[in-house]
Design a protein around this motif. Structure first.
Motif, PDB file in Angstrom:
ATOM      1  N   ILE A  88      -7.692  29.993  18.397  1.00 19.32           N
ATOM      2  CA  ILE A  88      -7.853  28.612  18.869  1.00 19.32           C
ATOM      3  C   ILE A  88      -7.843  27.647  17.686  1.00 19.32           C
ATOM      4  O   ILE A  88      -7.203  26.591  17.732  1.00 19.32           O
ATOM      5  CB  ILE A  88      -9.137  28.474  19.711  1.00 19.32           C
ATOM      6  N   PHE A  89      -8.530  28.011  16.610  1.00 14.34           N
ATOM      7  CA  PHE A  89      -8.525  27.178  15.410  1.00 14.34           C
ATOM      8  C   PHE A  89      -7.116  27.068  14.830  1.00 14.34           C
ATOM      9  O   PHE A  89      -6.695  25.992  14.389  1.00 14.34           O
ATOM     10  CB  PHE A  89      -9.501  27.735  14.377  1.00 14.34           C
ATOM     11  N   ASN A  90      -6.362  28.160  14.858  1.00 17.34           N
ATOM     12  CA  ASN A  90      -4.990  28.131  14.374  1.00 17.34           C
ATOM     13  C   ASN A  90      -4.123  27.226  15.246  1.00 17.34           C
ATOM     14  O   ASN A  90      -3.258  26.509  14.739  1.00 17.34           O
ATOM     15  CB  ASN A  90      -4.406  29.533  14.306  1.00 17.34           C
ATOM     16  N   LEU A  93      -4.757  23.759  14.218  1.00 19.19           N
ATOM     17  CA  LEU A  93      -4.084  23.487  12.947  1.00 19.19           C
ATOM     18  C   LEU A  93      -2.589  23.245  13.146  1.00 19.19           C
ATOM     19  O   LEU A  93      -2.001  22.388  12.478  1.00 19.19           O
ATOM     20  CB  LEU A  93      -4.295  24.638  11.972  1.00 19.19           C
ATOM     21  N   LEU A  94      -1.972  23.965  14.054  1.00 23.05           N
ATOM     22  CA  LEU A  94      -0.550  23.783  14.307  1.00 23.05           C
ATOM     23  C   LEU A  94      -0.268  22.434  14.962  1.00 23.05           C
ATOM     24  O   LEU A  94       0.750  21.790  14.670  1.00 23.05           O
ATOM     25  CB  LEU A  94      -0.013  24.925  15.170  1.00 23.05           C
ATOM     26  N   ILE A  95      -1.160  21.985  15.817  1.00 25.28           N
ATOM     27  CA  ILE A  95      -1.010  20.651  16.396  1.00 25.28           C
ATOM     28  C   ILE A  95      -1.194  19.589  15.316  1.00 25.28           C
ATOM     29  O   ILE A  95      -0.454  18.604  15.258  1.00 25.28           O
ATOM     30  CB  ILE A  95      -1.998  20.462  17.572  1.00 25.28           C
ATOM     31  N   CYS A  96      -2.159  19.818  14.433  1.00 23.18           N
ATOM     32  CA  CYS A  96      -2.375  18.893  13.314  1.00 23.18           C
ATOM     33  C   CYS A  96      -1.172  18.865  12.376  1.00 23.18           C
ATOM     34  O   CYS A  96      -0.897  17.838  11.755  1.00 23.18           O
ATOM     35  CB  CYS A  96      -3.636  19.266  12.546  1.00 23.18           C
ATOM     36  N   PHE A  97      -0.456  19.977  12.267  1.00 18.39           N
ATOM     37  CA  PHE A  97       0.764  20.013  11.448  1.00 18.39           C
ATOM     38  C   PHE A  97       1.759  18.967  11.940  1.00 18.39           C
ATOM     39  O   PHE A  97       2.311  18.200  11.151  1.00 18.39           O
ATOM     40  CB  PHE A  97       1.392  21.411  11.495  1.00 18.39           C
ATOM     41  N   TYR A  98       1.998  18.938  13.251  1.00 19.75           N
ATOM     42  CA  TYR A  98       2.958  17.973  13.793  1.00 19.75           C
ATOM     43  C   TYR A  98       2.462  16.540  13.641  1.00 19.75           C
ATOM     44  O   TYR A  98       3.248  15.635  13.366  1.00 19.75           O
ATOM     45  CB  TYR A  98       3.268  18.284  15.256  1.00 19.75           C
ATOM     46  N   PRO A 126       6.560  25.796  13.961  1.00 18.86           N
ATOM     47  CA  PRO A 126       5.165  25.626  14.384  1.00 18.86           C
ATOM     48  C   PRO A 126       4.997  25.595  15.910  1.00 18.86           C
ATOM     49  O   PRO A 126       3.986  26.060  16.425  1.00 18.86           O
ATOM     50  CB  PRO A 126       4.752  24.299  13.756  1.00 18.86           C
ATOM     51  N   LEU A 127       5.989  25.081  16.629  1.00 14.98           N
ATOM     52  CA  LEU A 127       5.914  25.091  18.092  1.00 14.98           C
ATOM     53  C   LEU A 127       6.006  26.520  18.620  1.00 14.98           C
ATOM     54  O   LEU A 127       5.246  26.908  19.516  1.00 14.98           O
ATOM     55  CB  LEU A 127       7.025  24.228  18.692  1.00 14.98           C
ATOM     56  N   VAL A 128       6.896  27.319  18.052  1.00 12.90           N
ATOM     57  CA  VAL A 128       6.992  28.729  18.427  1.00 12.90           C
ATOM     58  C   VAL A 128       5.684  29.441  18.078  1.00 12.90           C
ATOM     59  O   VAL A 128       5.180  30.262  18.863  1.00 12.90           O
ATOM     60  CB  VAL A 128       8.202  29.389  17.729  1.00 12.90           C
ATOM     61  N   ASN A 129       5.114  29.111  16.916  1.00 13.82           N
ATOM     62  CA  ASN A 129       3.826  29.695  16.523  1.00 13.82           C
ATOM     63  C   ASN A 129       2.723  29.323  17.502  1.00 13.82           C
ATOM     64  O   ASN A 129       1.851  30.135  17.801  1.00 13.82           O
ATOM     65  CB  ASN A 129       3.448  29.246  15.117  1.00 13.82           C
ATOM     66  N   LEU A 130       2.753  28.096  17.978  1.00 10.72           N
ATOM     67  CA  LEU A 130       1.749  27.648  18.951  1.00 10.72           C
ATOM     68  C   LEU A 130       1.862  28.439  20.254  1.00 10.72           C
ATOM     69  O   LEU A 130       0.853  28.871  20.820  1.00 10.72           O
ATOM     70  CB  LEU A 130       1.913  26.148  19.200  1.00 10.72           C
ATOM     71  N   ILE A 131       3.075  28.665  20.705  1.00 14.83           N
ATOM     72  CA  ILE A 131       3.285  29.440  21.933  1.00 14.83           C
ATOM     73  C   ILE A 131       2.847  30.891  21.739  1.00 14.83           C
ATOM     74  O   ILE A 131       2.172  31.470  22.599  1.00 14.83           O
ATOM     75  CB  ILE A 131       4.762  29.352  22.371  1.00 14.83           C
ATOM     76  N   LEU A 132       3.216  31.476  20.603  1.00 14.00           N
ATOM     77  CA  LEU A 132       2.826  32.863  20.333  1.00 14.00           C
ATOM     78  C   LEU A 132       1.314  33.002  20.152  1.00 14.00           C
ATOM     79  O   LEU A 132       0.728  34.014  20.562  1.00 14.00           O
ATOM     80  CB  LEU A 132       3.557  33.387  19.104  1.00 14.00           C
ATOM     81  N   THR A 133       0.682  31.999  19.576  1.00 16.69           N
ATOM     82  CA  THR A 133      -0.781  32.023  19.444  1.00 16.69           C
ATOM     83  C   THR A 133      -1.439  31.965  20.815  1.00 16.69           C
ATOM     84  O   THR A 133      -2.422  32.659  21.072  1.00 16.69           O
ATOM     85  CB  THR A 133      -1.249  30.858  18.555  1.00 16.69           C
ATOM     86  N   TYR A 134      -0.894  31.145  21.709  1.00 17.33           N
ATOM     87  CA  TYR A 134      -1.417  31.087  23.079  1.00 17.33           C
ATOM     88  C   TYR A 134      -1.281  32.440  23.771  1.00 17.33           C
ATOM     89  O   TYR A 134      -2.212  32.904  24.447  1.00 17.33           O
ATOM     90  CB  TYR A 134      -0.691  29.997  23.875  1.00 17.33           C
TER      91      TYR A 134
END
Length: 154
Positions: A88-90, A93-98, A126-134
């Motif tokens: 969740i923290f990651n 961070l990925l949203i903060c990246f954008y 980072p968007l792909v990372n966000l989806i994979l993190t979810y």
């Protein structure tokens, strides 16, 4: 550890995060000048002798943390709730990246009076990372639910 699908997701997140260190995110053109934007800053020129005209070290630090965090999370397989918290923290961070990238583009776009702005494929990482993190969060949660249901049966 390596037999769970969330480990594969988190490993891909780490690999894509590492790729961000080497690939350009966007390019801008201001008159005859061509600028490339990577996580370290805005570079004038596209060849090997490009000069950095605007530094964005905070974006590089944010990318480094969001790359290292999933790699650490892989090895916390016995602490599933901590894994979920790290994921969740990651994601935050990925949203903060954008948000931070948009802020830097907004500043440099006006500062250099750019006429053209183009994005590169690495900006989608980072968007792909966000989806994979979810997806990793969902699978870690499913594992936790399975373990709790088995403990209840004892």
């Amino acid at each position: 550890m390596l037999q769970r699908i969330q480990t594969v997701y988190l490993f891909i997140v780490t690999a894509l995060g590492l790729a961000l260190f080497f690939l350009p995110l966007a390019n801008m053109q201001a008159g005859a000048d061509l600028f490339t934007f990577d996580i370290f800053g805005l570079n004038a020129g596209v060849n090997a002798q490009s000069e950095q005209v605007y530094r964005t070290w905070s974006l590089a630090v944010l990318t480094g943390i969001s790359t290292l965090l999933p790699f650490i999370t892989i090895f916390l397989y016995k602490k599933r709730m901590l894994q979920i918290r790290f994921c969740i923290f990651n994601a935050i961070l990925l949203i903060c990246f954008y948000l931070l990238f948009g802020f830097f583009v907004w500043i440099t776009y006006g500062k250099y009076s750019a006429t053209h702005f183009g994005i590169e494929i690495a900006l989608a990482f980072p968007l792909v990372n966000l989806i994979l993190t979810y997806l990793a969060i969902r699978n870690i949660g499913a594992d936790e639910a399975l373990v709790r249901s088995l403990e209840r049966l004892r």
